[in-house]
Design a protein around this motif. Structure first.
Motif, PDB file in Angstrom:
ATOM      1  N   LEU A 147     -12.744  19.891   5.590  1.00  0.00           N
ATOM      2  CA  LEU A 147     -11.438  20.089   4.135  1.00  0.00           C
ATOM      3  C   LEU A 147     -13.091  20.690   3.768  1.00  0.00           C
ATOM      4  CD1 LEU A 147     -10.262  17.020   3.037  1.00  0.00           C
ATOM      5  CD2 LEU A 147      -9.620  19.510   3.847  1.00  0.00           C
ATOM      6  N   VAL A 148     -14.544  20.526   3.650  1.00  0.00           N
ATOM      7  CA  VAL A 148     -15.612  20.570   3.654  1.00  0.00           C
ATOM      8  C   VAL A 148     -16.339  22.315   4.092  1.00  0.00           C
ATOM      9  CG1 VAL A 148     -18.121  21.216   3.523  1.00  0.00           C
ATOM     10  CG2 VAL A 148     -16.798  19.397   2.740  1.00  0.00           C
ATOM     11  N   ARG A 149     -15.322  22.605   5.804  1.00  0.00           N
ATOM     12  CA  ARG A 149     -15.982  23.824   6.279  1.00  0.00           C
ATOM     13  C   ARG A 149     -14.574  24.234   6.116  1.00  0.00           C
ATOM     14  NH1 ARG A 149     -17.094  24.364  11.554  1.00  0.00           N
ATOM     15  NH2 ARG A 149     -17.112  21.666  11.689  1.00  0.00           N
ATOM     16  N   SER A 150     -13.690  24.416   5.756  1.00  0.00           N
ATOM     17  CA  SER A 150     -12.957  24.838   5.360  1.00  0.00           C
ATOM     18  C   SER A 150     -12.874  26.167   3.914  1.00  0.00           C
ATOM     19  CB  SER A 150     -11.354  24.731   4.749  1.00  0.00           C
ATOM     20  OG  SER A 150      -9.935  25.442   4.666  1.00  0.00           O
ATOM     21  N   HIS A 151     -13.167  25.310   2.934  1.00  0.00           N
ATOM     22  CA  HIS A 151     -13.690  25.356   1.784  1.00  0.00           C
ATOM     23  C   HIS A 151     -14.532  26.262   1.651  1.00  0.00           C
ATOM     24  CE1 HIS A 151     -10.753  23.397  -0.717  1.00  0.00           C
ATOM     25  NE2 HIS A 151     -11.207  22.130  -0.711  1.00  0.00           N
ATOM     26  N   TYR A 152     -15.817  26.348   2.376  1.00  0.00           N
ATOM     27  CA  TYR A 152     -16.795  26.862   2.208  1.00  0.00           C
ATOM     28  C   TYR A 152     -16.624  28.107   2.950  1.00  0.00           C
ATOM     29  CZ  TYR A 152     -22.029  27.239   3.188  1.00  0.00           C
ATOM     30  OH  TYR A 152     -23.755  28.181   3.007  1.00  0.00           O
ATOM     31  N   ASN A 153     -15.650  28.966   3.612  1.00  0.00           N
ATOM     32  CA  ASN A 153     -15.517  29.140   4.838  1.00  0.00           C
ATOM     33  C   ASN A 153     -14.776  30.381   4.228  1.00  0.00           C
ATOM     34  OD1 ASN A 153     -17.194  29.215   6.753  1.00  0.00           O
ATOM     35  ND2 ASN A 153     -15.297  28.276   8.281  1.00  0.00           N
ATOM     36  N   ASP A 154     -13.817  29.612   2.872  1.00  0.00           N
ATOM     37  CA  ASP A 154     -13.409  30.481   1.564  1.00  0.00           C
ATOM     38  C   ASP A 154     -13.536  30.822   0.445  1.00  0.00           C
ATOM     39  OD1 ASP A 154     -11.348  30.368   3.285  1.00  0.00           O
ATOM     40  OD2 ASP A 154     -10.147  28.920   2.611  1.00  0.00           O
ATOM     41  N   LEU A 155     -15.248  30.041   0.765  1.00  0.00           N
ATOM     42  CA  LEU A 155     -16.452  30.559  -0.787  1.00  0.00           C
ATOM     43  C   LEU A 155     -15.923  30.170  -1.882  1.00  0.00           C
ATOM     44  CD1 LEU A 155     -17.612  34.484  -0.547  1.00  0.00           C
ATOM     45  CD2 LEU A 155     -17.993  32.656   0.666  1.00  0.00           C
ATOM     46  N   ASN A 156     -15.351  28.803  -1.636  1.00  0.00           N
ATOM     47  CA  ASN A 156     -14.589  27.859  -2.789  1.00  0.00           C
ATOM     48  C   ASN A 156     -15.716  26.948  -3.169  1.00  0.00           C
ATOM     49  OD1 ASN A 156     -13.019  25.743  -4.059  1.00  0.00           O
ATOM     50  ND2 ASN A 156     -11.665  25.905  -2.711  1.00  0.00           N
ATOM     51  N   LEU A 157     -16.666  27.275  -4.048  1.00  0.00           N
ATOM     52  CA  LEU A 157     -17.528  26.260  -4.436  1.00  0.00           C
ATOM     53  C   LEU A 157     -17.126  24.812  -4.953  1.00  0.00           C
ATOM     54  CD1 LEU A 157     -20.615  25.670  -4.825  1.00  0.00           C
ATOM     55  CD2 LEU A 157     -20.757  26.895  -6.445  1.00  0.00           C
TER      56      LEU A 157
END
Length: 351
Positions: A147-157
């Protein structure tokens, strides 16, 4: 041979798992397939698998209910969860019911085989009457790391920090409170951060990973430490993309290569890199000699052509993996791109 049961209501997902699993190399055998949790439970009683790979959303008895029943009645069975939904509730259930790993759709072959290898290690550890805490904790973290990987790549802080918070509260409720355990949590999440920075063309040397004992003496301190590191690095990435003078087209190209199976549009790419779609389109074509849409199509077609060489993968499944839900449209695009239909190319490769 280690016996494996696949549970998913979508036949193409089951096909992907069967095609990409390195079954012989891992010493595993698929002994059955089920379309829902109820059918899976019946097959489990009959076939006695040691590993169950299950989707979460299914009609009837879903993956959450299946995991719960396995945890109550068949604790020796190791589970791998597959979900097409980036939803913390599913991650929470996967942790609670002790899933070994958590994969997001579309299933990545490398991640699938890593998960199967993890299951094998746990089974072997159980046979040797030892329960390696470090491995168990690492498997618990796998869900949240996805989940962290997905959010990071989407620039979702906000998504990254919320997931870190959920992770630490869930781990704390499961007894992960000792400094040695918290140190492992910090180390694994820092390694993930380094990997994410490298994938997004950030200098990993900018990550100050050192921390003192006070940073990991409690779950709250560990969360604060990780939140600070991730926030700093992700804010740098956002600022870099948003305000840099020159668009880094290699970054755009890398992003496309990692997300070719998703419905990525020119508009989405432009938003992710904080430029207008007109500017992105113009600069991309100027640099690489083809526009964004054509390059994405090229990536999908090259992958599809490679998969056609494996006769065990149905062409419908290949279309899905390449990002095409409409198989008729996939046939049309493929033939236009290569001048030959997928079935004909597969037949010619056999000669």
């Amino acid at each position: 041979m280690i016996k494996v049961l696949i549970v998913d209501d979508e036949s193409w997902t089951r096909d992907i798992i069967k095609a990409f699993g390195e079954w012989n190399e891992l010493g595993m055998q698929i002994i059955g397939e089920a379309e829902d949790g109820q059918e899976a439970l019946q097959l489990i009683e009959q076939l006695q698998p040691q590993i169950v790979i299950t989707d979460m959303r299914m009609p009837g008895t879903d993956g959450v209910q299946l995991l719960q029943m396995l945890n109550e009645q068949h604790q020796h069975i190791k589970t791998v969860v597959i979900s097409g939904y980036d939803d913390f509730q599913y991650a929470k259930h996967a942790i609670r019911y002790k899933a070994v790993d958590y994969l997001l759709k579309p299933v990545d072959p490398k991640e699938l085989n890593n998960a199967l290898q993890n299951c094998k290690r746990v089974l072997e550890a159980a046979q040797n009457e030892r329960s390696p805490l470090s491995l168990d904790l690492s498997y618990s973290l796998a869900t949240f790391k996805q989940l962290v990987r997905s959010h990071y790549n989407d620039l979702n802080l906000e998504g990254v920090t919320a997931t870190l918070g959920h992770m630490m509260r869930e781990l704390e409720s499961n007894g992960v409170t000792k400094p040695a355990m918290l140190d492992q949590v910090a180390q694994e999440l820092l390694l993930l951060l380094k990997e994410l920075m490298k994938a997004n063309s950030q200098e990993s040397e900018a990550l100050h990973a050192d921390y003192g004992q006070e940073a990991i003496e409690s779950c709250a301190n560990t969360e604060a430490f990780l939140r600070g590191r991730y926030t700093n690095m992700l804010e740098q990435l956002i600022q870099h993309r948003k305000f840099k003078n020159k668009l880094n087209l290699d970054e755009v190209k890398l992003y496309m290569e990692e997300h070719y199976a998703e419905p990525v549009t020119l508009e989405q790419l432009a938003r992710a890199f904080f430029v207008s779609k007109e500017y992105l389109s113009k600069m991309f074509k100027q640099e690489f000699g083809r526009n964004v849409t054509d390059y994405m199509l090229h990536l999908r077609m090259v992958k599809a052509k490679d998969w056609l060489l494996d006769e065990s993968i149905p062409i419908k499944t290949i279309a899905e993996m390449a990002g095409y839900e409409d198989i008729t449209y996939f046939y049309r695009v493929f033939k236009k791109h290569f001048g030959i239909a997928p079935g004909e190319m597969r037949k010619n490769s056999e000669v």
